[in-house]
Design an enzyme around this catalytic site. Structure first.
Site, PDB file in Angstrom:
ATOM      1  N   LYS A   1      -6.673   5.578   2.913  1.00  0.00           N
ATOM      2  CA  LYS A   1      -6.511   6.451   1.743  1.00  0.00           C
ATOM      3  C   LYS A   1      -7.391   7.662   1.969  1.00  0.00           C
ATOM      4  O   LYS A   1      -8.596   7.535   2.204  1.00  0.00           O
ATOM      5  CB  LYS A   1      -6.929   5.745   0.452  1.00  0.00           C
ATOM      6  CG  LYS A   1      -6.556   6.516  -0.805  1.00  0.00           C
ATOM      7  CD  LYS A   1      -5.047   6.503  -1.010  1.00  0.00           C
ATOM      8  CE  LYS A   1      -4.618   7.381  -2.175  1.00  0.00           C
ATOM      9  NZ  LYS A   1      -3.177   7.306  -2.404  1.00  0.00           N
TER      10      LYS A   1
ATOM     11  N   SER B   1      -2.145   7.349   3.036  1.00  0.00           N
ATOM     12  CA  SER B   1      -1.717   8.009   1.806  1.00  0.00           C
ATOM     13  C   SER B   1      -2.868   8.853   1.293  1.00  0.00           C
ATOM     14  O   SER B   1      -4.028   8.611   1.633  1.00  0.00           O
ATOM     15  CB  SER B   1      -1.269   6.994   0.753  1.00  0.00           C
ATOM     16  OG  SER B   1      -2.320   6.104   0.426  1.00  0.00           O
TER      17      SER B   1
END
Length: 353
Positions: free
Chosen positions: A148, A217
């Site tokens: 992330k 992401s």
């Protein structure tokens, strides 16, 4: 070396801590055993997705210092909001000669002007290398690296310009793609899927490089990169295993069933699927035009998650599947990386591990 168990539990909303209470009260786990929480939330998955930040805000204060959270927004179609808790497993599992291990860590805080650039790529490469060394595994043992990473907000872009520097881009949504790309290429370099010079050329758009094991992401809720690495190791004994590969496009059923066939041949049961999805940049899928990139109402990542999520949910048998949109350098263009965690039967169930 951290032998792990995996618990996949659905959530009622982004702030739902019911799964944590379940794992602590019903599964006999302690808070300090949690290595990572990897979840799907019901926001739009874009720059202004509040659901990721809400989930991180409620989970992180309740986790040990070394644990990481990765919340990916977007549960379009049949995808179901859920969390995957990776927990240390010190139980004895006789009859298994290896098992799944995990390690989690964070990069240094990235300055806004570093997002999407060489500095981010190098920071991810360094942290993945540290986690691999911590587990004592080779690159070939690693099946999944979840990252992330941060993105650029309007305030960050203004801050960069106030310092006389140039942001990697001026569109906040595009910055998500740039950040995902830098992180994925950092993983590829760390695992030997390419060398650093080639990764840098790919980051500049000069060479087609992708990782089959990266799942990255981006979100506005963090300033560093949260990273979890999953691998198999002969140093532990548990029933979990993993396989990985790449989907060539959003319709690549054959690539997924090939992995599932390998699992079935061992008598294994699928526990979770992690996949990346994106709209094919060519504008077509198998020669037919798609409209994912020309829809002015919904971003293409939302279409891609729904399409791939439907395919994978049907194969798994439920919608609690981790599908993340935006697959820059994560699988071939228009496709995406995929990893499946599965569980082998106990040796006394069928005579073999």
């Amino acid at each position: 070396m951290t032998s792990i168990a995996l618990f996949t539990l659905t959530t009622t909303d982004p702030g739902d801590l019911g799964p944590l209470r379940t794992v602590l009260a019903d599964k006999g786990c302690a808070p300090e055993d949690i290595v990572a929480v990897i979840g799907k939330t019901e926001g739009n998955g874009c720059v202004n997705d509040f659901s990721r930040g809400l989930s991180a805000a409620v989970w992180e204060p309740r986790l040990p210092a070394g644990a990481v959270t990765v919340f990916s927004g977007g549960t379009e179609g049949v995808l179901s909001p859920h969390v995957n808790l990776f927990v240390r497993d010190e139980r004895d599992h006789p009859g298994f000669d290896r098992g799944l291990v995990a390690a989690a860590g964070r990069t240094r805080v990235l300055q806004p002007h570093e997002i999407g650039r060489e500095a981010q790529l190098d920071a991810v490469t360094e942290t993945v290398g540290t986690l691999r060394a911590e587990l004592g595994v080779s690159p070939g043992d690693i099946h999944l690296v979840v990252v992330k990473c941060p993105l650029l907000t309007s305030d960050k872009i203004a801050e960069i310009r106030s310092r006389g520097e140039v942001p990697v881009c001026t569109d906040t949504y595009e910055s998500m793609a740039r950040s995902r790309a830098a992180s994925a290429l950092g993983v590829a370099a760390a695992l030997g899927e390419c060398d650093r010079p080639r990764a840098l050329r790919a980051l500049a758009g000069a060479e087609p490089v992708h990782s089959a094991r990266a799942s990255t992401s981006a979100g506005a809720e963090l300033a560093d990169c949260h990273i979890m690495l999953i691998a198999e190791s002969a140093a532990v004994s548990n029933p979990l295993r993993a396989v990985h590969g790449s989907m060539a496009d959003a319709l690549d059923l054959a690539a997924v069933t090939a992995l599932l066939d390998r699992i079935r041949a061992q008598g294994g049961a699928v526990r979770q699927i992690f996949a990346k999805a994106e709209a094919d940049p060519s504008g077509t899928v198998r020669g037919l035009r798609h409209t994912m990139s020309t829809d002015s109402d919904l971003h293409s990542t939302r279409h891609a998650r729904a399409a791939v999520g439907g395919l994978l949910s049907a194969l798994k048998g439920d919608g609690a599947v981790y599908v993340s949109g935006g697959a820059e350098h994560q699988g071939p263009p228009g496709g995406g990386s995929i990893a499946i965690i599965y569980e082998l039967p106990r040796p006394d169930e069928d005579g073999m591990p």
